[in-house]
Write a protein that holds these residues in place. Structure first.
Motif, PDB file in Angstrom:
ATOM      1  N   UNK A 169       0.897  -0.809   0.053  1.00 49.70           N
ATOM      2  CA  UNK A 169       0.075  -0.005  -0.324  1.00 49.70           C
ATOM      3  C   UNK A 169       0.690   1.349  -0.268  1.00 49.70           C
ATOM      4  N   UNK A 170       0.563   1.914  -0.147  1.00 52.66           N
ATOM      5  CA  UNK A 170       1.020   3.876  -0.451  1.00 52.66           C
ATOM      6  C   UNK A 170       0.874   4.594   0.771  1.00 52.66           C
TER       7      UNK A 170
ATOM      8  N   UNK B  37      -2.733  -5.216   2.913  1.00 53.87           N
ATOM      9  CA  UNK B  37      -1.806  -4.956   1.356  1.00 53.87           C
ATOM     10  C   UNK B  37      -2.670  -5.878   0.127  1.00 53.87           C
ATOM     11  N   UNK B  38      -2.024  -5.549  -0.774  1.00 52.67           N
ATOM     12  CA  UNK B  38      -2.702  -6.561  -2.131  1.00 52.67           C
ATOM     13  C   UNK B  38      -1.530  -7.619  -2.576  1.00 52.67           C
TER      14      UNK B  38
ATOM     15  N   UNK C 105       4.915  -8.027   8.277  1.00 56.19           N
ATOM     16  CA  UNK C 105       5.638  -7.895   7.409  1.00 56.19           C
ATOM     17  C   UNK C 105       6.247  -7.193   5.952  1.00 56.19           C
ATOM     18  N   UNK C 106       5.257  -6.699   5.648  1.00 55.22           N
ATOM     19  CA  UNK C 106       6.026  -6.275   4.124  1.00 55.22           C
ATOM     20  C   UNK C 106       7.034  -5.003   4.231  1.00 55.22           C
ATOM     21  N   UNK C 107       6.990  -4.564   4.524  1.00 60.73           N
ATOM     22  CA  UNK C 107       8.104  -3.693   4.374  1.00 60.73           C
ATOM     23  C   UNK C 107       9.675  -4.478   4.900  1.00 60.73           C
ATOM     24  N   UNK C 108      10.623  -4.111   4.117  1.00 60.43           N
ATOM     25  CA  UNK C 108      11.655  -4.886   4.865  1.00 60.43           C
ATOM     26  C   UNK C 108      12.072  -5.432   5.278  1.00 60.43           C
TER      27      UNK C 108
END
Length: 207
Positions: A168-169, A176-177, A194-197
């Protein structure tokens, strides 16, 4: 202390936090968000409907061209039952065993990939609006296929899927998608910390 609060105070527990039900988010959902899809019939009603013949049981096959379309190969039917639209699919995923209720013939439809070859041109001065409407309705009846709607899931046939995570922005969001590589599977909105990094690993199942 709530288990979620306890985990949030520990380090390296994002994977565990993702598995805890997000009760706060569920409570904030509006009635529209909660009931986006029609409710599935109860197990008792599903059993009665299948026994009486009101519902038909079969394997759902999603279209390769449009994940919002598919067909059900129902037991005892000469041809597949066409399913079109998010509400009529009603959360069915490719290869699920589903229960289907037939729609009235007046509501039968056809795949969106079919083009009306005989569609009259609107700028034709010799063609009236009534003629256009009549030609369109006649063509619709010609192309229409027996159609239905999913009223219940008899058996899920989920497996692991390959895909990518489209982040997501929006900052500080966990929603998220997930975009599956297989076109028959719709995009899925997920919640994860856990999406970022983090390196995401997608697992592939046998096709």
């Amino acid at each position: 202390m709530h288990f979620k609060d306890y985990l949030s105070k520990l380090k390296g527990t994002n994977d565990l936090l993702d598995k805890v039900a997000n009760l706060e988010h569920t409570e904030k959902l509006t009635s529209r968000e909660k009931f986006e899809y029609p409710s599935h019939v109860s197990p008792a009603e599903l059993k009665r409907g299948l026994t009486s013949g009101k519902f038909l049981k079969g394997s759902f096959r999603a279209s390769r061209d449009n994940y919002l379309e598919g067909e059900v190969l129902a037991d005892g039917q000469d041809q597949p039952i066409f399913i079109q639209g998010r509400n009529h699919l009603n959360r069915a995923v490719n290869e699920d065993l589903v229960a289907v209720e037939m729609l009235p013939q007046s509501e039968w439809s056809y795949p969106s990939s079919l083009v009306l070859e005989d569609r009259a041109q609107a700028d034709d001065e010799n063609t009236s609006k009534d003629d256009l409407k009549e030609a369109s309705e006649a063509r619709h009846k010609e192309l229409a296929r027996p159609s239905g709607r999913v009223v219940g899931i008899v058996k899920r046939n989920w497996r692991q899927y390959c895909g990518m995570l489209q982040q997501s922005t929006l900052r500080e969001t966990n929603r998220h998608l997930f975009v599956p590589a297989e076109r028959r599977i719709p995009k899925i909105r997920i919640e994860t910390r856990q999406a970022e990094g983090s390196l995401w690993k997608a697992h592939c199942g046998s096709d």
